[in-house]
Design a protein around this motif. Sequence first.
Motif, PDB file in Angstrom:
ATOM      1  N   ALA A  66       0.842  -1.196   0.000  1.00 11.66           N
ATOM      2  CA  ALA A  66       0.000   0.000   0.000  1.00 11.66           C
ATOM      3  C   ALA A  66       0.875   1.241   0.000  1.00 11.66           C
ATOM      4  O   ALA A  66       1.901   1.294   0.688  1.00 11.66           O
ATOM      5  N   GLY A  67       0.460   2.234  -0.766  1.00 16.46           N
ATOM      6  CA  GLY A  67       1.163   3.508  -0.809  1.00 16.46           C
ATOM      7  C   GLY A  67       0.269   4.575  -1.393  1.00 16.46           C
ATOM      8  O   GLY A  67      -0.792   4.288  -1.952  1.00 16.46           O
ATOM      9  N   ARG A  68       0.698   5.816  -1.285  1.00 17.49           N
ATOM     10  CA  ARG A  68      -0.102   6.933  -1.773  1.00 17.49           C
ATOM     11  C   ARG A  68       0.207   7.317  -3.209  1.00 17.49           C
ATOM     12  O   ARG A  68      -0.594   7.970  -3.863  1.00 17.49           O
ATOM     13  N   SER A  69       1.369   6.907  -3.708  1.00 19.73           N
ATOM     14  CA  SER A  69       1.817   7.359  -5.020  1.00 19.73           C
ATOM     15  C   SER A  69       1.314   6.445  -6.130  1.00 19.73           C
ATOM     16  O   SER A  69       1.732   5.281  -6.235  1.00 19.73           O
ATOM     17  N   LYS A  70       0.432   6.970  -6.975  1.00 21.21           N
ATOM     18  CA  LYS A  70      -0.054   6.199  -8.118  1.00 21.21           C
ATOM     19  C   LYS A  70       1.090   5.895  -9.079  1.00 21.21           C
ATOM     20  O   LYS A  70       1.145   4.806  -9.666  1.00 21.21           O
ATOM     21  N   GLU A  71       2.021   6.834  -9.235  1.00 20.03           N
ATOM     22  CA  GLU A  71       3.141   6.632 -10.147  1.00 20.03           C
ATOM     23  C   GLU A  71       3.993   5.447  -9.716  1.00 20.03           C
ATOM     24  O   GLU A  71       4.366   4.599 -10.541  1.00 20.03           O
ATOM     25  N   ARG A  72       4.306   5.363  -8.421  1.00 18.01           N
ATOM     26  CA  ARG A  72       5.106   4.232  -7.938  1.00 18.01           C
ATOM     27  C   ARG A  72       4.354   2.921  -8.094  1.00 18.01           C
ATOM     28  O   ARG A  72       4.923   1.906  -8.501  1.00 18.01           O
ATOM     29  N   LEU A  73       3.067   2.937  -7.766  1.00 22.42           N
ATOM     30  CA  LEU A  73       2.280   1.710  -7.882  1.00 22.42           C
ATOM     31  C   LEU A  73       2.177   1.257  -9.338  1.00 22.42           C
ATOM     32  O   LEU A  73       2.276   0.061  -9.631  1.00 22.42           O
ATOM     33  N   ASP A  74       2.007   2.211 -10.253  1.00 16.22           N
ATOM     34  CA  ASP A  74       1.944   1.857 -11.673  1.00 16.22           C
ATOM     35  C   ASP A  74       3.270   1.262 -12.141  1.00 16.22           C
ATOM     36  O   ASP A  74       3.290   0.288 -12.908  1.00 16.22           O
ATOM     37  N   ALA A  75       4.380   1.838 -11.683  1.00 20.58           N
ATOM     38  CA  ALA A  75       5.689   1.316 -12.064  1.00 20.58           C
ATOM     39  C   ALA A  75       5.907  -0.084 -11.508  1.00 20.58           C
ATOM     40  O   ALA A  75       6.421  -0.982 -12.201  1.00 20.58           O
ATOM     41  N   LEU A  76       5.494  -0.304 -10.271  1.00 17.60           N
ATOM     42  CA  LEU A  76       5.675  -1.618  -9.652  1.00 17.60           C
ATOM     43  C   LEU A  76       4.770  -2.671 -10.271  1.00 17.60           C
ATOM     44  O   LEU A  76       5.090  -3.867 -10.264  1.00 17.60           O
ATOM     45  N   ALA A  77       3.636  -2.240 -10.812  1.00 15.94           N
ATOM     46  CA  ALA A  77       2.761  -3.187 -11.502  1.00 15.94           C
ATOM     47  C   ALA A  77       3.456  -3.801 -12.713  1.00 15.94           C
ATOM     48  O   ALA A  77       3.106  -4.901 -13.156  1.00 15.94           O
ATOM     49  N   ILE A  78       4.480  -3.100 -13.221  1.00 20.70           N
ATOM     50  CA  ILE A  78       5.263  -3.611 -14.347  1.00 20.70           C
ATOM     51  C   ILE A  78       6.484  -4.386 -13.853  1.00 20.70           C
ATOM     52  O   ILE A  78       6.742  -5.514 -14.290  1.00 20.70           O
ATOM     53  N   THR A  79       7.230  -3.794 -12.927  1.00 18.73           N
ATOM     54  CA  THR A  79       8.487  -4.422 -12.488  1.00 18.73           C
ATOM     55  C   THR A  79       8.284  -5.525 -11.458  1.00 18.73           C
ATOM     56  O   THR A  79       9.103  -6.444 -11.355  1.00 18.73           O
ATOM     57  N   ASP A  80       7.219  -5.417 -10.666  1.00 19.27           N
ATOM     58  CA  ASP A  80       6.958  -6.386  -9.593  1.00 19.27           C
ATOM     59  C   ASP A  80       5.489  -6.805  -9.638  1.00 19.27           C
ATOM     60  O   ASP A  80       4.739  -6.633  -8.683  1.00 19.27           O
ATOM     61  N   ALA A  81       5.087  -7.384 -10.768  1.00 18.84           N
ATOM     62  CA  ALA A  81       3.671  -7.700 -10.981  1.00 18.84           C
ATOM     63  C   ALA A  81       3.146  -8.713  -9.979  1.00 18.84           C
ATOM     64  O   ALA A  81       1.924  -8.815  -9.783  1.00 18.84           O
ATOM     65  N   GLU A  82       4.040  -9.436  -9.323  1.00 14.92           N
ATOM     66  CA  GLU A  82       3.615 -10.435  -8.337  1.00 14.92           C
ATOM     67  C   GLU A  82       3.111  -9.791  -7.044  1.00 14.92           C
ATOM     68  O   GLU A  82       2.415 -10.435  -6.245  1.00 14.92           O
ATOM     69  N   LEU A  83       3.437  -8.519  -6.805  1.00  9.62           N
ATOM     70  CA  LEU A  83       2.960  -7.807  -5.626  1.00  9.62           C
ATOM     71  C   LEU A  83       1.608  -7.167  -5.945  1.00  9.62           C
ATOM     72  O   LEU A  83       1.429  -6.585  -7.007  1.00  9.62           O
ATOM     73  N   VAL A  84       0.677  -7.261  -5.005  1.00 10.21           N
ATOM     74  CA  VAL A  84      -0.674  -6.724  -5.215  1.00 10.21           C
ATOM     75  C   VAL A  84      -0.707  -5.297  -4.676  1.00 10.21           C
ATOM     76  O   VAL A  84      -0.636  -5.088  -3.457  1.00 10.21           O
ATOM     77  N   GLY A  85      -0.806  -4.332  -5.571  1.00 13.55           N
ATOM     78  CA  GLY A  85      -0.712  -2.936  -5.155  1.00 13.55           C
ATOM     79  C   GLY A  85      -2.055  -2.319  -4.810  1.00 13.55           C
ATOM     80  O   GLY A  85      -3.079  -2.637  -5.421  1.00 13.55           O
ATOM     81  N   HIS A  86      -2.048  -1.433  -3.818  1.00 17.85           N
ATOM     82  CA  HIS A  86      -3.241  -0.700  -3.397  1.00 17.85           C
ATOM     83  C   HIS A  86      -2.852   0.754  -3.171  1.00 17.85           C
ATOM     84  O   HIS A  86      -1.870   1.038  -2.471  1.00 17.85           O
TER      85      HIS A  86
END
Length: 239
Positions: A33-53
């Motif tokens: 979980a985090g507040r930054s949409k930019e970081r979460l969007d980037a992690l959805a590509i680099t770390d797709a195994e983590l479930v972002g919120h």
Amino acid sequence: MSQRTALVVGGTSGIGLATARLLYARGATVHIAGRSKERLDALAITDAELVGHRADAGNPDEMSALAEATGSIDWLVLAASGSEGLGPVADLDLPMLRRAFEAKFWPHVTTIQAVLPHLTPDGSITLLSAITARTGMPGTAGIAALNGAVEALVKPLAAELAPIRVNAVSPGLVDTPWWNSLPEDAKREYFAQTAATLPVRHIASAQEIAEVVALAATNANLTGTIIETDGGARLVSLG
């Protein structure tokens, strides 16, 4: 052992992200979980195994909704950080210090309250403080009080919430994006000078701290404990 579920709040960078990756590598389903949409969007590509919120740890409604969506949680890791609170007490900016508490201390309490109904009976809560709470470095009274407040939660909550385990990890200097506000040359010089003073002779990586956080989160016999992982900073003078 059935697959465990971890929620790492503040898991989009630094120690939080390193911890999320490590827990996933050890077989857990990991939500971050985090507040930054930019970081979460980037992690959805680099770390797709983590479930972002996307959620604000200081917002009780958002954290309750996140916990509800996540379901049963075994390991809650609170890696929320802040960049304010430093300065000599004579000139300490008190509104700034209040902001620092709003950014770190209150999100810890808010998140614990929101997630608690979803924690498994043999689950754990792991907080991140800092060695400033345990040293006497000039110019750190504000941030020391902040991290001391986080650490003060550990023992009473470990007793109150048992058998849920509650611990904290207290790092020293760590090479994370927290330092990105410094020019690269100044950061490199400061790290080199400090590393020469530390008994371990190096600045910790986020991965090194994450290994300690994972221990606190997963070890079934550890509760009410604050683990210092500061490279020996408390043994020497860094002021």
